[in-house]
Design an enzyme around this catalytic site. Structure first.
Site, PDB file in Angstrom:
ATOM      1  CG  MET A 197       4.479   0.466   6.414  1.00 50.25           C
ATOM      2  SD  MET A 197       5.987   0.919   7.077  1.00 50.25           S
ATOM      3  CE  MET A 197       5.415   2.691   7.893  1.00 50.25           C
ATOM      4  CG  HIS A 198       3.073   4.268   3.493  1.00 49.75           C
ATOM      5  ND1 HIS A 198       3.483   4.945   4.657  1.00 49.75           N
ATOM      6  CD2 HIS A 198       4.390   3.596   3.019  1.00 49.75           C
ATOM      7  CE1 HIS A 198       4.654   4.748   4.897  1.00 49.75           C
ATOM      8  NE2 HIS A 198       5.511   4.026   3.713  1.00 49.75           N
TER       9      HIS A 198
ATOM     10  CG  ASP B 292       5.585  -3.547   5.671  1.00 49.10           C
ATOM     11  OD1 ASP B 292       5.898  -2.625   6.112  1.00 49.10           O
ATOM     12  OD2 ASP B 292       5.429  -3.837   4.373  1.00 49.10           O
TER      13      ASP B 292
END
Length: 497
Positions: free
Chosen positions: A79-80, A238
């Site tokens: 992520m991110h 995820d």
């Protein structure tokens, strides 16, 4: 026989799973790639490495198989991360990853421009260094030429999917980790974009995790050995895919996942719960569902760091030999896993890890036990917050590295004071991605129906009352360490390079 493929784009490697209609993992392959750390707190990767290694892993799996039997493919991803593309969809710079902590100033700027309460109202999460928006603002401030050339940003797995299909999208579970999504309304927040000076046109089109996004481009099909008619589905973050792959699809289900980072994740039906930013609140990969999540930034990474520094030549199995013989509390040794800063409950990019209580009697296995207990104590802080909200947590599904060792599973049961459930496959994110493909292909009428086939219990571990009481005492000591070392670490920060 028909198959689906789940691609899990992790922080250190891409893992590809091939599953049949009974939910059995038939083949798997993994390819690693490096991270780039130019300075302390920086963490980047070359997005082209993700594509290259994914193609190699898929090619390895498809060798000797009839490509027409593989019906669908979907993705799970770290992520991110920030991937910036220009108007020709070329990468403008290396991706800035979730564990990059350079953006403390930008987080303060977001609070000043949006307002802390308003940000929580819309994005349901605090401004933390790991999220995407602070990275975008850092590039705007420090690399203005690159920012001005940007036409769209993507999350890591969405860039990978674009390179396979030529289509640009993101989906809600990953978009939720950007700080730009209105979580409840499921749309990009024009209010946040305007407040921080980001053009909303940089945000990619939004779709559901199970939505069809196109077929493979012919040259990619040729390189991978797949059919160019294989259906490609959006996939998820995820942790959302880990939840799907572990059957966290209804109220009352909780997950502990220990990978590079560690998470405690609990299913939520409502988009209106208020945790005041103490834990994360994200869109699920299941349509119109949500989850709360606490994060330990360096969970499995703490153990791999210890191995790399102090036992580089040992296999992990050898490193953990004798773990059960070490008493609870590692003979008076405590460890805090803050080696990359911390996320929950301490949103602190400057704090660093500690061993407390070392003496000459301690052996390497004592340190290993202390590291494992410290990781689990950190995760228990998230369990504690979710319980304080009124949720009952008496059973937790455990996946990832922490589910591979029996003693660690028992330690989780004792520290969390909950039954720990180990699944037949602990590869939750990859399985979850494959389930999204199976559901998208129409194999099952719902993700829950799919889960009944794809997730099976292997073993359970019950908390041992005597151990629970000992760990409660140790946990109270563990929680003191953050406050005792916070000032010291802030003073040491100027000496780090």
């Amino acid at each position: 026989m028909k198959y689906v493929m789940g691609v899990d784009l992790g922080t250190s490697a891409v893992k590809v799973l091939l599953l049949n209609q009974e939910g059995e993992v038939i083949r798997e392959a993994a390819k690693s790639y490096p991270s780039i750390q130019k300075k302390s707190g920086y963490s980047e990767q070359n997005p082209e490495e993700w594509v290259e290694k994914t193609i190699l892993a898929i090619k390895e799996i498809t060798a000797g198989l009839d490509p027409e039997g593989i019906e669908g493919i979907s993705f799970s991803g770290q992520m991110h991360g920030l991937v910036l593309l220009d108007c020709n969809h070329q990468v403008l710079r290396d991706a800035i990853l979730w564990n990059d902590t350079r953006t403390t100033k930008q987080c303060r700027d977001i609070y000043e421009l949006v307002g802390e309460k308003r940000l929580l109202d819309i994005a349901k999460n605090p401004a933390l260094e790991g999220f995407t928006l602070p990275k975008l603002l850092w590039v705007k401030e420090h690399e203005p030429e690159i920012y001005e050339s940007a036409a769209v940003f993507l999350l890591p797995k969405d860039y990978l999917r674009y390179c396979l299909t030529g289509e640009i999208h993101t989906e809600f579970s990953d978009a939720a980790g950007t700080l730009l999504l209105n979580i409840s309304e499921k749309e990009w927040s024009r209010e946040i974009c305007e407040a921080v000076g980001v053009d909303i046109r940089l945000c990619p089109p939004l779709i559901e995790s199970s939505d069809f996004t196109g077929c493979l481009m012919p040259d990619i099909a040729h390189q991978t050995g797949l059919s160019d008619q294989v259906k490609v589905f959006a996939g998820g973050a995820d942790n959302a895919c880990g939840a799907i792959g572990s059957g966290i699809l209804e109220e009352g289900k909780t997950l502990c996942s220990i990978g590079t980072s560690g998470v405690v994740l609990s299913y939520e039906e409502s988009n209106q719960r208020d945790f005041a930013g103490r834990v994360h609140y994200f869109n699920h990969g299941k349509e119109n569902a949500y989850y709360t999540m606490g994060v330990t930034l360096a969970a499995g990474h703490s153990l791999s760091w210890f191995k790399d520094i102090f036992a580089a030549d040992e296999h992990f199995d050898d490193l953990l030999k004798g773990l059960a013989a070490v008493p609870i509390g590692a003979n008076g040794l405590l460890f805090t896993p803050y080696i990359s800063g911390e996320r929950t409950p301490h949103a602190d990019a400057v704090i660093r890890g500690s061993f407390i209580g070392m003496d000459t009697s301690h052996k390497k296995i004592d340190f290993v036990r202390a590291v494992i207990e410290g990781i689990t104590f950190s995760l228990n802080e998230s369990v504690e917050i979710i319980r304080e909200s009124g949720k009952k947590i008496d059973s937790i599904i455990s996946i990832g590295g922490g589910a591979k060792n029996e003693e660690w599973l028992q330690i989780q049961a004792d520290i969390f004071n909950a039954k720990i459930v180990k699944l037949t496959s602990e590869q939750g994110p990859g399985v979850g991605a494959a389930m999204l493909a199976a559901y998208g292909c129409g194999w099952y009428s719902s993700l829950s129906k799919c889960s009944q086939v794809f997730t099976q219990v292997a073993e359970t571990y019950e908390p041992i009352k005597e151990n629970v009481e000992k760990y409660k005492e140790l946990y109270s000591l563990y929680k003191l360490i953050y406050q005792k070392t916070k000032g010291l670490n802030a003073s040491l920060n100027r000496f780090r390079h």
